[in-house]
Write an enzyme that holds these catalytic residues in place. Structure first.
Site, PDB file in Angstrom:
ATOM      1  N   ASP A  21      21.712  22.715  73.372  1.00 27.82           N
ATOM      2  CA  ASP A  21      21.374  23.350  72.098  1.00 27.82           C
ATOM      3  C   ASP A  21      20.710  22.349  71.153  1.00 27.82           C
ATOM      4  O   ASP A  21      21.019  21.158  71.191  1.00 27.82           O
ATOM      5  CB  ASP A  21      22.659  23.917  71.470  1.00 27.82           C
ATOM      6  N   ASN A  69      18.389  35.623  74.719  1.00 29.65           N
ATOM      7  CA  ASN A  69      17.190  34.855  74.346  1.00 29.65           C
ATOM      8  C   ASN A  69      15.892  35.672  74.410  1.00 29.65           C
ATOM      9  O   ASN A  69      14.877  35.281  73.835  1.00 29.65           O
ATOM     10  CB  ASN A  69      17.049  33.590  75.203  1.00 29.65           C
ATOM     11  N   ARG A 195      30.790  26.834  69.798  1.00 32.36           N
ATOM     12  CA  ARG A 195      31.081  28.157  70.379  1.00 32.36           C
ATOM     13  C   ARG A 195      30.530  28.217  71.795  1.00 32.36           C
ATOM     14  O   ARG A 195      29.716  27.381  72.196  1.00 32.36           O
ATOM     15  CB  ARG A 195      30.508  29.280  69.513  1.00 32.36           C
TER      16      ARG A 195
HETATM   17  C1  FPP Z   1      18.607  25.959  72.881  1.00 29.85           C
HETATM   18  O1  FPP Z   1      18.039  25.313  71.777  1.00 29.85           O
HETATM   19  C2  FPP Z   1      17.774  25.782  74.062  1.00 29.85           C
HETATM   20  C3  FPP Z   1      17.269  26.795  74.814  1.00 29.85           C
HETATM   21  C4  FPP Z   1      17.510  28.219  74.542  1.00 29.85           C
HETATM   22  C5  FPP Z   1      16.403  26.523  75.958  1.00 29.85           C
HETATM   23  C6  FPP Z   1      16.772  25.325  76.746  1.00 29.85           C
HETATM   24  C7  FPP Z   1      15.696  25.062  77.711  1.00 29.85           C
HETATM   25  C8  FPP Z   1      15.253  23.827  78.044  1.00 29.85           C
HETATM   26  C9  FPP Z   1      15.813  22.551  77.568  1.00 29.85           C
HETATM   27  C10 FPP Z   1      14.183  23.727  79.038  1.00 29.85           C
HETATM   28  C11 FPP Z   1      14.824  23.974  80.350  1.00 29.85           C
HETATM   29  C12 FPP Z   1      14.008  23.612  81.441  1.00 29.85           C
HETATM   30  C13 FPP Z   1      14.512  23.454  82.671  1.00 29.85           C
HETATM   31  C14 FPP Z   1      13.626  22.997  83.737  1.00 29.85           C
HETATM   32  C15 FPP Z   1      15.938  23.704  82.959  1.00 29.85           C
HETATM   33  P1  FPP Z   1      17.578  26.193  70.545  1.00 29.85           P
HETATM   34  O2  FPP Z   1      16.159  26.583  70.762  1.00 29.85           O
HETATM   35  O3  FPP Z   1      18.499  27.342  70.363  1.00 29.85           O
HETATM   36  O4  FPP Z   1      17.699  25.176  69.366  1.00 29.85           O
HETATM   37  P2  FPP Z   1      18.076  25.489  67.848  1.00 29.85           P
HETATM   38  O5  FPP Z   1      19.506  25.949  67.849  1.00 29.85           O
HETATM   39  O6  FPP Z   1      17.907  24.171  67.186  1.00 29.85           O
HETATM   40  O7  FPP Z   1      17.136  26.535  67.361  1.00 29.85           O
END
Ligand code: FPP
Length: 246
Positions: A21, A69, A195
């Site tokens: 996250d 998502n 969470r």
């Molecule tokens: C959450 O951060 C992250 C995600 C929903 C996506 C995670 C995906 C990657 C790290 C790329 C994965 C790639 C591979 C190859 C496994 P957020 O966007 O919710 O962050 P925020 O809470 O700061 O908005």
């Protein structure tokens, strides 16, 4: 501090699951769009996979895309799917040379065709690899998974294939998308949020939780070692009392 030197390799968790996250906040802090953070998040995935292998962890599960998502802006969803396809294509040789088996959990039939094809090809190619299993949670949520399991089990009861009295913990586990994967001993969530967000709710019955403020693109090798060390300092009693644990 050298966290690795302090880790007892005989007591490393078999399965570590991570809620990655903070990519969006990380990108914003640098004055960029959210996808910039996801791109850098892949570098952390690479590093944590290598560190997990070095520790002898056998299963690493990463929450990469939840069923919720899809509600994000289309541009971000498309960008994430594209990133997934590109990352797998770029990393396949490395996965092979590091003996990593790629798995997925979740409703992958709901992913775009290009993603499904790339995943299928990578999973087939890596299926005999044994050093570590990398399970990507894609279009995953626990409530989807449990609802799905309930439907499958009730169909079997209705058809007479199984009796209601035969339903037990193990049978439920065997109808989840994580079938065959041991429950995670340690679940890590980055970015200061405390969470589970619909992640491994059944499997987390006895998991230890580790929350840290580090945003996912900043989460590196040392951060994983710190989490494992913290895990090793805990007493896991599974409902018993300290004196019963020898
Ligand atoms: C959450 O951060 C992250 C995600 C929903 C996506 C995670 C995906 C990657 C790290 C790329 C994965 C790639 C591979 C190859 C496994 P957020 O966007 O919710 O962050 P925020 O809470 O700061 O908005």
């Amino acid at each position: 501090m050298d966290y690795l030197a302090q880790i007892d390799k005989k007591k490393t968790p078999v399965h570590v699951a991570i809620i990655m996250d903070g990519n969006g906040r990380w990108a914003k802090k640098q004055g960029h769009e959210r996808l910039y953070g996801h791109n850098f998040g892949v570098e952390s995935v690479r590093e944590v996979l290598k560190a997990s292998t070095d520790l002898g962890i056998k299963y690493l599960t990463l929450y990469a895309f939840s069923t919720e998502n899809w509600n994000r802006p289309k541009e971000e969803v498309d960008g994430l799917m594209d990133l997934l396809v590109r990352s797998i294509a770029n990393e396949i040789e490395e996965l092979m040379s590091s003996d990593v088996r790629l798995l997925t959990i979740g409703d992958t039939d709901g992913l775009p065709g290009s993603c499904q094809a790339e995943l299928k090809s990578a999973m087939t190619k890596t299926e005999k690899n044994k050093t570590i299993n990398l399970a990507l949670a894609l279009n995953y949520s626990s409530r989807w998974e449990m609802t799905n399991a309930l439907k499958q089990i009730s169909r079997k009861v209705s058809s007479g294939e199984i009796k209601e009295a035969e339903i037990n913990d193990q049978m439920i586990s065997d109808h989840l998308t994580t079938k065959g994967i041991p429950d995670p001993e340690l679940i890590i969530r980055t970015s200061g949020e405390h969470r589970l967000s619909n992640f491994l709710l059944w499997q987390a019955a006895y998991s230890e939780f580790y929350f840290c403020d580090v945003l996912w693109p900043d989460f590196k090798r040392e951060d994983l070692f710190k989490a494992v060390l913290d895990y090793q300092s805990r007493e896991r009693r599974f409902g018993m009392v300290s004196e019963q644990l020898t």
